[in-house]
Write a protein that holds these residues in place. Sequence first.
Motif, PDB file in Angstrom:
ATOM      1  N   MET A 252      49.126  40.940  42.121  1.00  0.00           N
ATOM      2  CA  MET A 252      48.110  41.568  42.983  1.00  0.00           C
ATOM      3  C   MET A 252      48.544  42.999  43.327  1.00  0.00           C
ATOM      4  O   MET A 252      47.755  43.944  43.260  1.00  0.00           O
ATOM      5  CB  MET A 252      47.919  40.701  44.238  1.00  0.00           C
ATOM      6  N   HIS A 253      49.831  43.165  43.652  1.00  0.00           N
ATOM      7  CA  HIS A 253      50.329  44.516  43.941  1.00  0.00           C
ATOM      8  C   HIS A 253      50.219  45.420  42.708  1.00  0.00           C
ATOM      9  O   HIS A 253      49.802  46.574  42.814  1.00  0.00           O
ATOM     10  CB  HIS A 253      51.795  44.448  44.407  1.00  0.00           C
ATOM     11  N   LEU A 254      50.565  44.858  41.551  1.00  0.00           N
ATOM     12  CA  LEU A 254      50.466  45.652  40.315  1.00  0.00           C
ATOM     13  C   LEU A 254      49.021  46.047  40.044  1.00  0.00           C
ATOM     14  O   LEU A 254      48.750  47.137  39.530  1.00  0.00           O
ATOM     15  CB  LEU A 254      51.010  44.864  39.121  1.00  0.00           C
ATOM     16  N   SER A 255      48.102  45.140  40.387  1.00  0.00           N
ATOM     17  CA  SER A 255      46.691  45.429  40.110  1.00  0.00           C
ATOM     18  C   SER A 255      46.191  46.591  40.974  1.00  0.00           C
ATOM     19  O   SER A 255      45.319  47.348  40.573  1.00  0.00           O
ATOM     20  CB  SER A 255      45.815  44.196  40.342  1.00  0.00           C
ATOM     21  N   ARG A 256      46.782  46.736  42.156  1.00  0.00           N
ATOM     22  CA  ARG A 256      46.364  47.847  43.023  1.00  0.00           C
ATOM     23  C   ARG A 256      46.872  49.173  42.454  1.00  0.00           C
ATOM     24  O   ARG A 256      46.167  50.179  42.456  1.00  0.00           O
ATOM     25  CB  ARG A 256      46.859  47.614  44.456  1.00  0.00           C
ATOM     26  N   LEU A 257      48.095  49.130  41.939  1.00  0.00           N
ATOM     27  CA  LEU A 257      48.647  50.323  41.288  1.00  0.00           C
ATOM     28  C   LEU A 257      47.815  50.645  40.040  1.00  0.00           C
ATOM     29  O   LEU A 257      47.450  51.794  39.791  1.00  0.00           O
ATOM     30  CB  LEU A 257      50.112  50.053  40.911  1.00  0.00           C
ATOM     31  N   ALA A 258      47.495  49.595  39.275  1.00  0.00           N
ATOM     32  CA  ALA A 258      46.718  49.773  38.046  1.00  0.00           C
ATOM     33  C   ALA A 258      45.359  50.380  38.367  1.00  0.00           C
ATOM     34  O   ALA A 258      44.893  51.300  37.695  1.00  0.00           O
ATOM     35  CB  ALA A 258      46.546  48.428  37.340  1.00  0.00           C
ATOM     36  N   GLU A 259      44.735  49.865  39.401  1.00  0.00           N
ATOM     37  CA  GLU A 259      43.413  50.357  39.800  1.00  0.00           C
ATOM     38  C   GLU A 259      43.483  51.855  40.149  1.00  0.00           C
ATOM     39  O   GLU A 259      42.600  52.627  39.788  1.00  0.00           O
ATOM     40  CB  GLU A 259      42.911  49.548  41.008  1.00  0.00           C
ATOM     41  N   GLU A 260      44.568  52.247  40.820  1.00  0.00           N
ATOM     42  CA  GLU A 260      44.683  53.663  41.178  1.00  0.00           C
ATOM     43  C   GLU A 260      44.922  54.517  39.929  1.00  0.00           C
ATOM     44  O   GLU A 260      44.432  55.639  39.835  1.00  0.00           O
ATOM     45  CB  GLU A 260      45.771  53.857  42.238  1.00  0.00           C
ATOM     46  N   PHE A 261      45.626  53.943  38.959  1.00  0.00           N
ATOM     47  CA  PHE A 261      45.799  54.663  37.695  1.00  0.00           C
ATOM     48  C   PHE A 261      44.437  54.865  37.018  1.00  0.00           C
ATOM     49  O   PHE A 261      44.165  55.930  36.479  1.00  0.00           O
ATOM     50  CB  PHE A 261      46.732  53.884  36.760  1.00  0.00           C
ATOM     51  N   VAL A 262      43.635  53.822  37.046  1.00  0.00           N
ATOM     52  CA  VAL A 262      42.311  53.921  36.408  1.00  0.00           C
ATOM     53  C   VAL A 262      41.467  54.977  37.129  1.00  0.00           C
ATOM     54  O   VAL A 262      40.900  55.882  36.500  1.00  0.00           O
ATOM     55  CB  VAL A 262      41.599  52.538  36.413  1.00  0.00           C
ATOM     56  N   LEU A 263      41.425  54.870  38.454  1.00  0.00           N
ATOM     57  CA  LEU A 263      40.608  55.820  39.223  1.00  0.00           C
ATOM     58  C   LEU A 263      41.147  57.246  39.085  1.00  0.00           C
ATOM     59  O   LEU A 263      40.395  58.181  38.814  1.00  0.00           O
ATOM     60  CB  LEU A 263      40.627  55.455  40.710  1.00  0.00           C
ATOM     61  N   TRP A 264      42.429  57.385  39.294  1.00  0.00           N
ATOM     62  CA  TRP A 264      43.033  58.716  39.335  1.00  0.00           C
ATOM     63  C   TRP A 264      43.002  59.429  37.991  1.00  0.00           C
ATOM     64  O   TRP A 264      43.067  60.649  37.938  1.00  0.00           O
ATOM     65  CB  TRP A 264      44.472  58.628  39.840  1.00  0.00           C
ATOM     66  N   SER A 265      42.938  58.645  36.910  1.00  0.00           N
ATOM     67  CA  SER A 265      42.901  59.300  35.599  1.00  0.00           C
ATOM     68  C   SER A 265      41.465  59.622  35.168  1.00  0.00           C
ATOM     69  O   SER A 265      41.254  60.241  34.139  1.00  0.00           O
ATOM     70  CB  SER A 265      43.587  58.431  34.542  1.00  0.00           C
ATOM     71  N   SER A 266      40.490  59.194  35.980  1.00  0.00           N
ATOM     72  CA  SER A 266      39.094  59.491  35.630  1.00  0.00           C
ATOM     73  C   SER A 266      38.826  60.980  35.836  1.00  0.00           C
ATOM     74  O   SER A 266      39.518  61.649  36.625  1.00  0.00           O
ATOM     75  CB  SER A 266      38.135  58.673  36.495  1.00  0.00           C
ATOM     76  N   HIS A 267      37.810  61.484  35.137  1.00  0.00           N
ATOM     77  CA  HIS A 267      37.481  62.903  35.269  1.00  0.00           C
ATOM     78  C   HIS A 267      37.114  63.222  36.718  1.00  0.00           C
ATOM     79  O   HIS A 267      37.438  64.285  37.240  1.00  0.00           O
ATOM     80  CB  HIS A 267      36.322  63.245  34.325  1.00  0.00           C
ATOM     81  N   GLU A 268      36.473  62.263  37.378  1.00  0.00           N
ATOM     82  CA  GLU A 268      36.021  62.480  38.753  1.00  0.00           C
ATOM     83  C   GLU A 268      37.197  62.777  39.681  1.00  0.00           C
ATOM     84  O   GLU A 268      37.111  63.592  40.573  1.00  0.00           O
ATOM     85  CB  GLU A 268      35.247  61.261  39.254  1.00  0.00           C
ATOM     86  N   PHE A 269      38.292  62.058  39.505  1.00  0.00           N
ATOM     87  CA  PHE A 269      39.477  62.301  40.343  1.00  0.00           C
ATOM     88  C   PHE A 269      40.389  63.366  39.713  1.00  0.00           C
ATOM     89  O   PHE A 269      40.799  64.293  40.394  1.00  0.00           O
ATOM     90  CB  PHE A 269      40.287  61.000  40.518  1.00  0.00           C
ATOM     91  N   SER A 270      40.736  63.142  38.461  1.00  0.00           N
ATOM     92  CA  SER A 270      41.677  64.031  37.738  1.00  0.00           C
ATOM     93  C   SER A 270      42.994  64.229  38.480  1.00  0.00           C
ATOM     94  O   SER A 270      43.558  65.314  38.481  1.00  0.00           O
ATOM     95  CB  SER A 270      41.040  65.397  37.474  1.00  0.00           C
TER      96      SER A 270
END
Length: 471
Positions: A252-270
């Motif tokens: 569950m903790h890894l999934s939160r880190l993973a989710e932030e990687f997904v969001l943060w690597s999006s063009h919207e966040f960059s």
Amino acid sequence: MSKKPKQNYAWSGRFTNKMNEQAFEFSKSIDIDKKLAVFDIEGSLAHLKSLLKAGIISKEEEKSLRNELENIKGKIRDNSFQFDEFEEDVHMAIESVLRKKFSFGGKIHTGRSRNDQVALDERLYLKDATQKIITEIQKLNRNLLKRAEEHKTTIMPGYTHLQRAQPVLLAHHLLAYINMFNRDIQRFEDAKDRINISPLGSAALAGTPFNLDRHEVAKILDFSGITLNSIDSVSDRDYVIEFISNCSITMMHLSRLAEEFVLWSSHEFSFIEISDEFASGSSIMPQKKNPDMAELVRGKVGRVYGNLINILTIMKALPLSYNRDMQEDKTPLFDSFDTLTACIRISSMMLANCVFNKEKLLEATKRGFCNATEIADYLAEKGIPFRKAHEICGKIVAYCVSKNVTLEELSMEKYQEFSEKFEKNIFSRLNPSSSIQLKKTKGSTSFKEVLNQINYWKRKFRKADEPPRKP
Ligand SMILES: N/C(=N\CCC[C@H](N)C(=O)O)N[C@@H](CC(=O)O)C(=O)O
């Protein structure tokens, strides 16, 4: 013509007919539980000593059986051992080699049942698996600390409800994960106490009339003690449930880190650039760089949660003591260990190799009114009750939204229209860096506190690396 299964029956005395071929295929577990083979042999080697001490086998018999078990262990280690697929499980497969080779081979099973044997093997497996997981989490935490130290002055927006909330240090955000994973380590460490107890000597469920020294066996296998009740010893799978439950929390903790990687690597966040080595492309859209590793970690959480529900359901309402249902515990157990290990490793590598975009992170604090709380705090410091200060600030934000301007862009006169308490120094307060600098509470995002946290973890990790003191 139906093919007769070649089954090696340990219970051939009682049975007239061999098991139906499909029933045998359905019930055998050798393909799965052969993972326990080395642990099974360790258990048998300790049991041999106990049999020798109780006068059940002679010195020569003990030596021959021990040598053969060591021989099988060597073959298992170099992958050359041929498991007899006509044996039901790993325990039978190893025992049958001894039975076939020596007329006295069957003595090994004196005072022992597969019921205490499998519980022992699993506990030995879990001792090993638990330590391996702890080591992997420690490595991940060291990578997090390294990245935190590199970014001890990098400013980013902190979020609540995924809305920009207040400026924080990127290091502070990464340190939050270190805390989470450290709690995971503590949970795995804590579970060791309940894993590290030997059930051997409980036999099928009632114990055995043979004078086997359970403490001696426990000592040989480096257990801290023995189980207290032979029925519980063979009924219990709490240690499997607890392990998978701990794996689930870490996932569950890894999934939160993973989710932030997904969001943060999006063009919207960059906010981050994932290294090419840990991303994949699209077969049709040439521009794509997809965060597949992070998505897979997020997705694999489902497997481990599923494993937890699986084992909880297997054990639900089972009458005491051993029931064959319990054989089904291996798949979720092994899969949880394998999945978690793979997910920690890939997350750690991805984190170590990504690039944080400092400019974008800082820029993001300048939009979205991350500094609004500063204004409310400023007025509260000047004696205005916080609720009132909040209301004034809310009106200022609403005004800015209507004019499409930022809080920094308002004039002094405008501020004073909302409250005469405003003075020129309000502008320096709006800077994200001073917002961070001004935090005073322990554990906050201030530069000083974050440095303290970094130093705390550095000391802790250094201490963990020290060789254990000799008593
Ligand atoms: N069949 C059985 N235990 C098998 C345990 C091993 C099994 N492959 C598993 O993984 O659970 N129980 C017998 C005892 C025995 O076979 O030792 C019983 O209680 O009647």
